[in-house]
Design a protein around this motif. Sequence first.
Motif, PDB file in Angstrom:
ATOM      1  N   LYS A   1      -8.263  31.883 -34.668  1.00 48.89           N
ATOM      2  CA  LYS A   1      -7.190  30.895 -34.827  1.00 48.89           C
ATOM      3  C   LYS A   1      -5.860  31.445 -34.327  1.00 48.89           C
ATOM      4  CE  LYS A   1      -9.637  27.640 -36.781  1.00 48.89           C
ATOM      5  NZ  LYS A   1      -9.875  26.346 -36.111  1.00 48.89           N
TER       6      LYS A   1
ATOM      7  N   SER B   1      -5.851  31.477 -30.632  1.00 47.18           N
ATOM      8  CA  SER B   1      -5.638  30.134 -30.098  1.00 47.18           C
ATOM      9  C   SER B   1      -4.166  29.759 -30.130  1.00 47.18           C
ATOM     10  CB  SER B   1      -6.458  29.120 -30.906  1.00 47.18           C
ATOM     11  OG  SER B   1      -7.835  29.370 -30.790  1.00 47.18           O
ATOM     12  N   LYS B   2      -3.491  30.117 -31.219  1.00 49.94           N
ATOM     13  CA  LYS B   2      -2.050  29.858 -31.283  1.00 49.94           C
ATOM     14  C   LYS B   2      -1.291  30.662 -30.231  1.00 49.94           C
ATOM     15  CE  LYS B   2      -2.097  28.845 -36.244  1.00 49.94           C
ATOM     16  NZ  LYS B   2      -1.618  29.274 -37.590  1.00 49.94           N
TER      17      LYS B   2
END
Length: 578
Positions: free
Chosen positions: A267, A270-271
């Motif tokens: 995550k 992805s950011k």
Amino acid sequence: MSWGSELWDQFDNLEKHTQWGIEFVEKYTKFVKERSEIETNYAKQIRNLSKKYQPKKNSREEEESKYSFCRAFLTSLNELNDYAGQHEVISENLTSQIITELSRYLQELKAERKSHFHDGRKAQQHIESSWKQLESCKRRFERDCKEADRAQQYFEKMDADINVTKADVEKRSSHKARQQAQMRHQMASDSKGEYSSYLQKFNQEQNEHYYTVIPNIFQKLQDMEEKRIDRIGVCMKTFADVDRQVLPIVGKCLDGMTKAAESIEPKTDSKQVVESYKSGFEPPGDVEFEDYGQAMKRTASETSLSNARDKERPAGKSKGKLWPFIKNKNKITLNSHVRNLIEGSGPEDFSHLPPEQRRKKLQGKIDELNKDIQKEMDQRDALTKMKDVYVKNPQMGDPASVDPRLSEIAQNIEKLQFETQKFEGWLAEVEERMPSKSDTHRRSGLYETQNNTTVSNNCAQDRESPDGSYTEEQNSETQVKANINPIPPTSSTPEFDDEFDDEETLPTIGTCKALYPFEGHNEGTISVAEGELLYVIEEDKGDGWTRVRRNEDEEGYVPTSYVEVFLETNAKGAMTYI
């Protein structure tokens, strides 16, 4: 379960099986030897491997270090380098504890197997010889019985054919036949006795062969095979123990690799992709309806100002214009170019980047310098403590020996602090110049105002060619042949010359003022100085680039966020944006 009782008739298969067992020992010995040879060179090879995949000191590797999986891989490489030192010990132990022992045992195993099968073949040959003798007695008994039957039948026939005319002759023949029959019966009786006696002997030998001799031999072979299997098991256990002996250190390295792998955060990565590649631009507006059934004066819309020249193009002829920095031959897209601008080499203050990207780069550089400063300070503190120990205990070392290193660290800290101040100054300058949220709202309001105007536009950003590059469809009414040369006049690109060699100079649609200096290192860009006034010949299509001209020979693209644009009032009201 015993081989002797269960496999009494599988002599040949057992011979093949035990031979395969010896071949397996040889194969396993070869395997361990090759593993040992690999371990001998492994330490050097693993260090070279770790060094080969260490990140290089360039901007691309700096970008990769932002991702958790890249950082985890770097940690694994460092742990792997520490792990390499234990493998020479593994090689030595494999050679002494397995290879040497198996080589000696293999010779003993071959000799033992040869002896057992020699005894087995000898017993097999003996029983086969007895069987042949029994068959010979049986055939002889059978033959004598048949001969006795024929003699008896002949005698009975001769005795029944006696007559008067040949009485004397027949009496003599009948007597001879009787003697012959009696002799044959005696021979058959003797053969029967011999056959019966040898049959009893053979049955005894066969019983001993299959219930005593062969079971004993097969039991020895079974014991030999089980010892071989047990020896292989011991060697395999030693094979693992050799590694386990160095695991106290290796285990820490493996734990470090595991911890690095567990630190990966999909995550967060992805950011980070959003953080790295977000342009900050808004998607283009809707394409408005073009009513060709009514005569109307076409004006520019907020989505495309290129219609000022598109409306002059003749109908029925459309020539696709490549977007800036895109070559069909090499399939270089605009996004990849922007990425190269962000990640590529440039000046130390990152002045070649847009403000937001420049701010991120400067902040990252400051954080890196602060880490280096902290590292130097930690070394200074450690050396200071060491010096204090030397002062209190002179026998442990000379306190003066630490002073050169402390002086060097102090100079390093001073240089790093100077660099940090320099980058902090540049960062403050960028943050001061960056537009505020009110500026963004003002620009958004201007766009909404323009949306109320009836326009004809040609949104090139909505046209995409099959190879992924963007093209612009030209107006069907008129066509202006533009000479697009997005590189300085000192160099030329054959691909662009071939693509636009039949286009004329684009008309001016406004002016602009450079808010920041921009060094156009890349193909299709133009260098501008802060405060410089330029002519606008093509508006921003939503990709973040505006095409400008300095004079008749110098034109190219600059980041839209670097300039303040003043468009001519040929539309309903002028539009100014930063």
